[in-house]
Write a protein that holds these residues in place. Structure first.
Motif, mmCIF file in Angstrom:
data_model
loop_
_atom_site.group_PDB
_atom_site.id
_atom_site.type_symbol
_atom_site.label_atom_id
_atom_site.label_comp_id
_atom_site.label_asym_id
_atom_site.label_seq_id
_atom_site.Cartn_x
_atom_site.Cartn_y
_atom_site.Cartn_z
ATOM 1 N N LEU A 1 25.742 -0.543 -0.620
ATOM 2 C CA LEU A 1 24.662 -1.536 -0.717
ATOM 3 C C LEU A 1 24.278 -2.188 -2.244
ATOM 4 C CD1 LEU A 1 22.296 -0.091 1.730
ATOM 5 C CD2 LEU A 1 23.872 -1.855 2.144
ATOM 6 N N ASP A 2 23.896 -3.123 -2.178
ATOM 7 C CA ASP A 2 23.437 -3.985 -3.449
ATOM 8 C C ASP A 2 22.046 -4.136 -3.653
ATOM 9 O OD1 ASP A 2 23.617 -4.942 -6.080
ATOM 10 O OD2 ASP A 2 24.820 -6.551 -5.510
ATOM 11 N N LEU A 3 21.298 -3.322 -4.077
ATOM 12 C CA LEU A 3 19.598 -3.412 -4.046
ATOM 13 C C LEU A 3 19.394 -4.458 -5.394
ATOM 14 C CD1 LEU A 3 17.028 -2.939 -3.187
ATOM 15 C CD2 LEU A 3 16.825 -0.904 -4.804
ATOM 16 N N LYS A 4 18.785 -5.482 -4.982
ATOM 17 C CA LYS A 4 18.581 -6.620 -6.016
ATOM 18 C C LYS A 4 17.174 -6.409 -6.601
ATOM 19 C CE LYS A 4 22.536 -8.893 -5.522
ATOM 20 N NZ LYS A 4 23.758 -8.898 -6.806
ATOM 21 N N GLY A 5 16.230 -5.818 -5.918
ATOM 22 C CA GLY A 5 15.177 -5.785 -6.513
ATOM 23 C C GLY A 5 14.087 -4.994 -5.708
ATOM 24 N N ALA A 6 12.794 -4.840 -6.462
ATOM 25 C CA ALA A 6 11.793 -4.411 -5.347
ATOM 26 C C ALA A 6 10.481 -5.009 -5.429
ATOM 27 C CB ALA A 6 11.585 -2.808 -5.719
ATOM 28 N N VAL A 7 9.609 -5.244 -4.394
ATOM 29 C CA VAL A 7 8.380 -5.743 -4.432
ATOM 30 C C VAL A 7 7.453 -4.746 -3.979
ATOM 31 C CG1 VAL A 7 6.933 -7.765 -3.796
ATOM 32 C CG2 VAL A 7 9.496 -8.073 -3.909
ATOM 33 N N GLY A 8 6.497 -4.383 -4.826
ATOM 34 C CA GLY A 8 5.369 -3.599 -4.509
ATOM 35 C C GLY A 8 4.133 -4.094 -4.385
ATOM 36 N N ILE A 9 3.508 -4.338 -3.354
ATOM 37 C CA ILE A 9 2.135 -5.023 -3.152
ATOM 38 C C ILE A 9 1.146 -3.953 -3.200
ATOM 39 C CG2 ILE A 9 0.689 -6.720 -1.825
ATOM 40 C CD1 ILE A 9 3.609 -7.711 -0.470
ATOM 41 N N SER A 10 0.219 -3.939 -4.043
ATOM 42 C CA SER A 10 -1.028 -3.003 -3.971
ATOM 43 C C SER A 10 -0.466 -1.526 -3.606
ATOM 44 C CB SER A 10 -2.111 -3.289 -2.708
ATOM 45 O OG SER A 10 -2.392 -4.330 -2.844
ATOM 46 N N PRO A 11 0.288 -1.239 -4.655
ATOM 47 C CA PRO A 11 1.029 0.065 -4.507
ATOM 48 C C PRO A 11 0.132 1.199 -4.934
ATOM 49 C CG PRO A 11 1.904 -0.997 -6.597
ATOM 50 C CD PRO A 11 0.899 -2.012 -5.858
ATOM 51 N N ALA A 12 0.249 2.400 -4.055
ATOM 52 C CA ALA A 12 -0.628 3.642 -4.145
ATOM 53 C C ALA A 12 0.246 4.381 -5.421
ATOM 54 C CB ALA A 12 -0.539 4.474 -3.068
ATOM 55 N N SER A 13 -0.591 4.910 -6.476
ATOM 56 C CA SER A 13 -0.147 5.492 -7.434
ATOM 57 C C SER A 13 -1.302 6.485 -8.100
ATOM 58 C CB SER A 13 0.089 4.562 -8.876
ATOM 59 O OG SER A 13 -1.052 3.858 -9.053
ATOM 60 N N TYR A 14 -0.903 7.316 -9.141
ATOM 61 C CA TYR A 14 -2.077 8.268 -9.450
ATOM 62 C C TYR A 14 -2.672 8.953 -8.406
ATOM 63 C CZ TYR A 14 -0.817 6.440 -14.167
ATOM 64 O OH TYR A 14 -0.179 6.026 -15.238
ATOM 65 N N SER B 1 0.633 -1.185 0.103
ATOM 66 C CA SER B 1 0.112 -0.006 0.118
ATOM 67 C C SER B 1 1.034 1.281 -0.057
ATOM 68 C CB SER B 1 -0.957 -0.127 1.158
ATOM 69 O OG SER B 1 -2.099 0.972 1.064
ATOM 70 N N GLN B 2 0.888 2.055 0.951
ATOM 71 C CA GLN B 2 1.649 3.123 1.085
ATOM 72 C C GLN B 2 3.378 2.695 0.879
ATOM 73 O OE1 GLN B 2 2.103 4.939 5.001
ATOM 74 N NE2 GLN B 2 3.514 6.429 4.305
ATOM 75 N N GLY B 3 3.454 1.331 1.480
ATOM 76 C CA GLY B 3 4.703 0.900 1.515
ATOM 77 C C GLY B 3 5.117 0.199 0.093
ATOM 78 N N GLY B 4 3.915 -0.180 -0.678
ATOM 79 C CA GLY B 4 4.082 -0.845 -1.931
ATOM 80 C C GLY B 4 4.919 0.404 -2.856
ATOM 81 N N GLN B 5 4.198 1.964 -2.599
ATOM 82 C CA GLN B 5 4.461 3.107 -3.212
ATOM 83 C C GLN B 5 6.176 3.431 -2.759
ATOM 84 O OE1 GLN B 5 4.097 6.613 -1.184
ATOM 85 N NE2 GLN B 5 3.774 7.856 -2.994
ATOM 86 N N ALA B 6 6.404 3.095 -1.327
ATOM 87 C CA ALA B 6 7.706 3.429 -0.816
ATOM 88 C C ALA B 6 8.791 2.407 -1.683
ATOM 89 C CB ALA B 6 7.771 3.095 0.658
ATOM 90 N N ALA B 7 8.359 1.056 -1.857
ATOM 91 C CA ALA B 7 9.347 0.018 -2.300
ATOM 92 C C ALA B 7 9.479 0.625 -3.983
ATOM 93 C CB ALA B 7 8.652 -1.258 -2.374
ATOM 94 N N ILE B 8 8.575 1.073 -4.459
ATOM 95 C CA ILE B 8 8.933 1.435 -5.807
ATOM 96 C C ILE B 8 9.688 2.583 -5.873
ATOM 97 C CG2 ILE B 8 7.659 2.372 -8.007
ATOM 98 C CD1 ILE B 8 5.377 0.354 -7.367
ATOM 99 N N TYR B 9 9.513 3.611 -5.138
ATOM 100 C CA TYR B 9 10.430 4.768 -5.044
ATOM 101 C C TYR B 9 11.914 4.454 -4.791
ATOM 102 C CZ TYR B 9 7.623 8.915 -5.973
ATOM 103 O OH TYR B 9 6.758 10.031 -6.342
ATOM 104 N N THR B 10 12.004 3.405 -3.629
ATOM 105 C CA THR B 10 13.358 2.868 -3.457
ATOM 106 C C THR B 10 13.912 2.207 -4.850
ATOM 107 O OG1 THR B 10 12.367 2.605 -1.183
ATOM 108 C CG2 THR B 10 14.420 1.478 -1.724
#
Length: 452
Positions: free
Chosen positions: A267-280, A247-256
């Motif tokens: 650090l070595d960021l390998k990927g991001a998982v956005g569950i029900s990410p807020a957008s628009y 949710s809010q954190g899905g948005q945060a994950a995509i921004y990250t």
């Protein structure tokens, strides 16, 4: 093993050892008591030897009480809610530095962890200024694998803006307990699989200042800096990590996924998982405001106050009716559920709480600038998980965002679920975390396998 003596007052480092300022006369560079060029009167020599012995014994005892793998130079944070009040001014350093930590027990801890910590660490606010952010660290039990425990930085969904809503404060009286307690068993499974799970509270949630709700870059910095801080706390954590949120954190994950690699030094960021990410979000707010006789949205107060924290041009009082100004203060006292209670914000129509004649353009501009998830440019692989019947984060907007990312050539995998029962809206939204776990596990293990 390096052990730092933490005392009330200054410390001095001597040949790798640190001494409190009041034991400065033990400094070998100024005359070693054990065969020094400085002449010491015998009674003082005995006193000095006694002080040194006591200090060393105390240090060894303190070190022996630290969990295995723990960096023993970390300051222990104060008890109670004083933990969340950082020293003023903040200690010199850079973002991601650990300020202090203490052992965590209770509902905020992960049962499968070998050790749980409550942490306070340096981060960066929207204006680029240093701040303190709180969170939790759960380290798996057992011997760390070669290369260290792989890390998941979890970014939580909406709980509120008030300090009491910080998930690290979860306990018997925690206001948003149903959400946090529903998510924690899923996170505990990640710990069981051999991942260290870190959970930021975000800027201003639990700590001084207003939480800039849905400010994506602020959330991303908090999510990245807790990884740096956790590795300072426990060197057995890997530099390889995944960001994951709902949710809010899905948005945060995509921004990250956009800033985490450049911002997370070392650090070595390998990927991001956005569950029900807020957008628009700007578009959704504009649509909602046109429905003047519709039920007031419980998220609107958080959005307005959160955006005002990052964008001073958003003047919340001018956007509200007298009834709206009367109700808005709840954001500083209660969590999300408080807005849905009888007599709360959600009990009124839009035109009863929102000033239809107000200029909402500054709010919409702030959302476009700070919260437009669909305009992010992910630089790492991305997994998006969404329920088709979600009535909190609508799949139509997620579909648009996903298509936009695909058009940009983002390495993206998308799963939309059609089999979640039509529970009340908030339950469908939250059920996506559990329903999507098998897909999340499969994807994460491909991009950051658990180490044996």
């Amino acid at each position: 093993m390096r052990c730092t003596l933490k005392t009330a007052g200054a410390v001095r480092t001597v040949a790798g050892a640190q001494f409190p300022a009041f034991l400065e006369f033990l400094n070998p560079s100024k005359g070693d008591i054990m065969g020094s060029s400085r002449t010491l009167y015998d009674p003082s020599r005995r006193l000095a030897k006694w002080c040194l012995t006591a200090a060393l014994v105390g240090a060894l005892v303190a070190c022996s009480q630290m969990p295995a793998g723990h960096s023993t130079s970390v300051a222990e944070g104060p008890a109670g809610l004083s933990f969340y009040t950082p020293p003023s001014p903040l200690p010199a350093g850079r973002h991601g530095d650990l300020i202090w930590a203490r052992t965590l027990t209770g509902d905020a801890a992960m049962p499968a962890a070998g050790h749980n910590w409550l942490v306070l660490y340096r981060s960066t606010d929207t204006a680029g200024q240093p701040i303190a952010v709180s969170g939790t660290v759960a380290v798996p039990a057992g011997t760390p694998p070669e290369g260290g425990w792989p890390v998941i930085s979890w970014t939580h969904g909406t709980t509120g803006i008030a300090d009491v809503c910080a998930p690290s404060r979860n306990g018997p009286d925690y206001p948003d307990k149903s959400y946090v307690d529903g998510i924690n068993p899923v996170l505990n499974q990640w710990v069981q699989k051999g991942y260290a799970v870190l959970k930021t509270d975000y800027q201003g949630l639990g700590t001084p200042g207003v939480h800039p709700y849905l400010d994506g870059r602020s959330e991303a910095r908090s999510a990245t800096d807790i990884v740096l801080a956790a590795r300072e706390l426990d060197p057995a954590l890997s530099r390889d990590w995944i960001v994951m949120g709902h949710s809010q954190g899905g948005q945060a994950a995509i921004y990250t996924s956009e800033i985490g690699t450049a911002y997370g030094h070392g650090l070595d960021l390998k990927g991001a998982v956005g569950i029900s990410p807020a957008s628009y979000l700007a578009e959704q707010v504009a649509l909602g405001l046109k429905q003047t006789t519709a039920q007031a949205n419980a998220f609107f107060p958080l959005i307005m106050v959160g955006m005002a924290a990052s964008a001073p041009g958003v003047q919340v009082d001018k956007l509200l009716t007298p009834k709206g100004r009367e109700l808005i203060g709840v954001v500083n006292q209660g969590c999300l559920g408080a807005f849905s209670k009888p007599g709360g914000w959600g009990s009124y129509k839009n035109d009863q709480v929102m000033n239809a004649k107000a200029d909402f353009k500054p709010l919409e501009a702030a959302l476009t600038s700070l919260s437009a998830t669909q305009n992010v440019r992910p630089t790492v692989p991305l997994l998006v998980l969404q329920a088709k019947n979600d009535q909190i984060v609508y799949s139509q907007f997620t579909n648009l965002m996903v298509q936009r990312f695909k058009d940009l050539g983002v390495d993206l995998h998308y799963v939309e679920y059609t089999d979640i029962p039509n529970f009340p809206a908030v339950n469908v939204h939250r059920a996506t975390v559990n329903r999507s776990l098998p897909d999340a596990v499969k994807w994460v293990e491909q991009h950051l396998p658990p180490r044996q």
